[in-house]
Design a protein around this motif. Sequence first.
Motif, mmCIF file in Angstrom:
data_model
loop_
_atom_site.group_PDB
_atom_site.id
_atom_site.type_symbol
_atom_site.label_atom_id
_atom_site.label_comp_id
_atom_site.label_asym_id
_atom_site.label_seq_id
_atom_site.Cartn_x
_atom_site.Cartn_y
_atom_site.Cartn_z
ATOM 1 N N GLY A 198 57.044 50.514 9.687
ATOM 2 C CA GLY A 198 58.370 50.176 10.193
ATOM 3 C C GLY A 198 59.244 51.386 10.425
ATOM 4 N N ALA A 199 58.668 52.602 10.322
ATOM 5 C CA ALA A 199 59.460 53.813 10.512
ATOM 6 C C ALA A 199 59.848 54.008 11.969
ATOM 7 C CB ALA A 199 58.682 55.028 10.009
ATOM 8 N N ILE A 200 58.938 53.655 12.885
ATOM 9 C CA ILE A 200 59.189 53.709 14.321
ATOM 10 C C ILE A 200 58.498 52.513 14.953
ATOM 11 C CG2 ILE A 200 59.328 56.241 14.428
ATOM 12 C CD1 ILE A 200 56.458 56.154 15.612
ATOM 13 N N ALA A 201 58.653 52.348 16.262
ATOM 14 C CA ALA A 201 57.912 51.342 17.025
ATOM 15 C C ALA A 201 57.260 52.067 18.194
ATOM 16 C CB ALA A 201 58.841 50.234 17.520
ATOM 17 N N ALA A 202 56.011 52.481 17.994
ATOM 18 C CA ALA A 202 55.337 53.316 18.981
ATOM 19 C C ALA A 202 54.352 52.515 19.812
ATOM 20 C CB ALA A 202 54.602 54.460 18.286
ATOM 21 N N SER A 203 54.374 52.738 21.125
ATOM 22 C CA SER A 203 53.339 52.227 22.020
ATOM 23 C C SER A 203 52.664 53.436 22.660
ATOM 24 C CB SER A 203 53.922 51.291 23.080
ATOM 25 O OG SER A 203 55.003 51.889 23.753
ATOM 26 N N ILE A 204 51.399 53.256 23.034
ATOM 27 C CA ILE A 204 50.556 54.388 23.419
ATOM 28 C C ILE A 204 50.008 54.192 24.825
ATOM 29 C CG2 ILE A 204 48.428 55.641 22.887
ATOM 30 C CD1 ILE A 204 48.925 54.748 19.919
ATOM 31 N N ALA A 205 50.208 55.184 25.669
ATOM 32 C CA ALA A 205 49.616 55.195 27.007
ATOM 33 C C ALA A 205 48.444 56.167 27.000
ATOM 34 C CB ALA A 205 50.642 55.619 28.048
ATOM 35 N N ARG A 206 47.250 55.666 27.285
ATOM 36 C CA ARG A 206 46.091 56.548 27.416
ATOM 37 C C ARG A 206 45.942 56.895 28.889
ATOM 38 N NH1 ARG A 206 42.396 53.302 23.073
ATOM 39 N NH2 ARG A 206 43.379 54.157 21.211
ATOM 40 N N ILE A 207 46.025 58.192 29.170
ATOM 41 C CA ILE A 207 46.204 58.676 30.536
ATOM 42 C C ILE A 207 44.971 59.421 31.003
ATOM 43 C CG2 ILE A 207 47.668 60.105 32.018
ATOM 44 C CD1 ILE A 207 49.879 59.739 29.847
ATOM 45 N N PRO A 208 44.485 59.125 32.208
ATOM 46 C CA PRO A 208 43.359 59.867 32.788
ATOM 47 C C PRO A 208 43.856 61.090 33.561
ATOM 48 C CG PRO A 208 43.907 58.031 34.188
ATOM 49 C CD PRO A 208 44.907 58.008 33.050
ATOM 50 N N GLY A 209 43.098 61.523 34.580
ATOM 51 C CA GLY A 209 43.500 62.672 35.384
ATOM 52 C C GLY A 209 44.735 62.371 36.210
ATOM 53 N N ILE A 210 45.733 63.231 36.116
ATOM 54 C CA ILE A 210 46.995 63.047 36.848
ATOM 55 C C ILE A 210 46.927 63.833 38.150
ATOM 56 C CG2 ILE A 210 49.497 63.273 36.751
ATOM 57 C CD1 ILE A 210 49.176 63.525 33.661
ATOM 58 N N TYR A 211 47.302 63.180 39.241
ATOM 59 C CA TYR A 211 47.330 63.890 40.518
ATOM 60 C C TYR A 211 48.652 63.616 41.223
ATOM 61 C CZ TYR A 211 46.649 59.557 43.146
ATOM 62 O OH TYR A 211 46.829 58.303 43.689
ATOM 63 N N ALA A 212 48.956 64.440 42.203
ATOM 64 C CA ALA A 212 50.146 64.278 43.058
ATOM 65 C C ALA A 212 49.999 65.302 44.168
ATOM 66 C CB ALA A 212 51.430 64.510 42.260
ATOM 67 N N GLY A 213 50.988 65.385 45.049
ATOM 68 C CA GLY A 213 50.914 66.350 46.128
ATOM 69 C C GLY A 213 50.773 67.778 45.627
ATOM 70 N N ASN A 214 51.358 68.058 44.445
ATOM 71 C CA ASN A 214 51.269 69.399 43.869
ATOM 72 C C ASN A 214 50.217 69.483 42.768
ATOM 73 O OD1 ASN A 214 52.752 67.740 42.137
ATOM 74 N ND2 ASN A 214 53.943 69.450 41.323
ATOM 75 N N ARG A 215 49.346 68.464 42.675
ATOM 76 C CA ARG A 215 48.347 68.432 41.602
ATOM 77 C C ARG A 215 46.998 67.973 42.164
ATOM 78 N NH1 ARG A 215 51.753 67.038 36.283
ATOM 79 N NH2 ARG A 215 49.704 67.088 35.312
ATOM 80 N N LEU A 216 46.570 68.613 43.237
ATOM 81 C CA LEU A 216 45.274 68.309 43.853
ATOM 82 C C LEU A 216 44.342 69.509 43.698
ATOM 83 C CD1 LEU A 216 46.530 66.580 47.130
ATOM 84 C CD2 LEU A 216 45.436 65.461 45.180
ATOM 85 N N PRO A 217 43.024 69.277 43.708
ATOM 86 C CA PRO A 217 42.058 70.361 43.444
ATOM 87 C C PRO A 217 41.792 71.251 44.654
ATOM 88 C CG PRO A 217 40.886 68.315 43.785
ATOM 89 C CD PRO A 217 42.355 67.963 43.817
ATOM 90 N N LEU A 218 42.852 71.633 45.362
ATOM 91 C CA LEU A 218 42.665 72.429 46.577
ATOM 92 C C LEU A 218 42.197 73.852 46.266
ATOM 93 C CD1 LEU A 218 45.773 71.240 48.622
ATOM 94 C CD2 LEU A 218 43.448 70.297 48.561
ATOM 95 N N ALA A 219 42.733 74.458 45.216
ATOM 96 C CA ALA A 219 42.304 75.813 44.854
ATOM 97 C C ALA A 219 40.834 75.807 44.448
ATOM 98 C CB ALA A 219 43.173 76.354 43.720
ATOM 99 N N ARG A 220 40.432 74.764 43.759
ATOM 100 C CA ARG A 220 39.025 74.656 43.375
ATOM 101 C C ARG A 220 38.135 74.546 44.606
ATOM 102 N NH1 ARG A 220 36.087 71.062 38.784
ATOM 103 N NH2 ARG A 220 34.016 71.026 39.738
ATOM 104 N N LEU A 221 38.568 73.765 45.571
ATOM 105 C CA LEU A 221 37.794 73.634 46.804
ATOM 106 C C LEU A 221 37.759 74.959 47.568
ATOM 107 C CD1 LEU A 221 39.089 70.128 47.886
ATOM 108 C CD2 LEU A 221 36.732 70.664 47.251
ATOM 109 N N ASP A 222 38.880 75.668 47.596
ATOM 110 C CA ASP A 222 38.920 76.968 48.269
ATOM 111 C C ASP A 222 37.963 77.968 47.626
ATOM 112 O OD1 ASP A 222 40.732 76.254 50.215
ATOM 113 O OD2 ASP A 222 42.477 76.896 49.058
ATOM 114 N N LYS A 223 37.836 77.886 46.297
ATOM 115 C CA LYS A 223 36.951 78.806 45.572
ATOM 116 C C LYS A 223 35.483 78.393 45.651
ATOM 117 C CE LYS A 223 40.476 80.026 42.129
ATOM 118 N NZ LYS A 223 40.876 79.878 40.705
#
Length: 354
Positions: A198-223
């Motif tokens: 009862g100290a807190i009320a925590a809920s948990i989000a389990r998150i996979p790979g996050i992507y967005a326009g600024n979070r794509l594997p373009l540098a990896r593809l370039d390399k």
Amino acid sequence: MKATRKFRRPRVLIVGCGDVGMRCVPLFEPHAHVFALTSHAGRRAELRAAGVSPLVGDLDARRSLKRLAGLAPTVLHLAPPQKTGDDDRRTRALLATLSARGPRVLRAARGTVMPVARQRRVRAAWMESEAANIVPDGVRRAAGLRTPVRLVYASTTGVYGDCGGAWIDETRALQATNPRAKRRVSAERQLRRATARGAIAASIARIPGIYAGNRLPLARLDKRTPALIDAEDVYTNHIHADDLAAILVRMSTHGRPARVIHASDDTSLKMGEYFDVVADAFGLERAPRITRAAAGQQIEPTLLSFMRESRRLVNRRLKEELRVRLRYPSVEHFLREVRGGTGTGSVGEAKGRD
């Protein structure tokens, strides 16, 4: 006058206000006053410009966290664990600070100490009503009990370890194998125990790979970094950063105590297929494919560790319990928008979830 109204709003604290945390800020405003803990004093101007009240503190230095006690009834815990050990000491420090907000002993209406059996019944009643999203004001008034801090924790799907490409839901047993994931398991267990107390009320989000326009594997593809051949490749899971922010904010009001949610979209792609669809969308050459044995010689260990775990996430709870409608149900939906010239965010390198 405007500043006065701001300080009268409900308070939200974001711990670890990086890219995803900053995407959460406009979703809370204008209905909440958002605070953010940062260990970098140089970020204060950036946070203030976004409408956030910055607090300088370090999860590795518990004394610096004193101002967080009782500051906000809602907390987004987005900070990663420290880089060594199996125990998440940062979450332990944050919990110690937030737990100091509530009373150590439940007291009856006339000020006498409530019997232990009664304390347990009161806490059980609170947990049951909280799980149903009902605010038990009568219970709290009768017991002199404050509402525990509602906390949303950003965990990782790495806590499952390798599942051999199977579809899994949130009841899957945890089998973390790498130190990063073991620290996340430690954090989850700390939060669940604190919720049970009862100290807190925590809920948990389990998150996979996050992507967005600024979070794509373009540098990896370039390399020209290789991917695994299809027969030895692993399934990965994805969520757009904007959708993730919306999920976390939704969980801050509708997440059930100790409940786990997969914050994942509907994509079902192997890792190499993901790289291929990104390459095709940007007119880049696809990544070369190699065997797992060859990958052990050519790919650095941290990146290789993500090629050892394969799983596909069921997101039924996300849709049925939280009633979240994803803006980008799959990576392909986002890439079609990018090709149409309406994708959000600048283009850069991917940042995966550990």
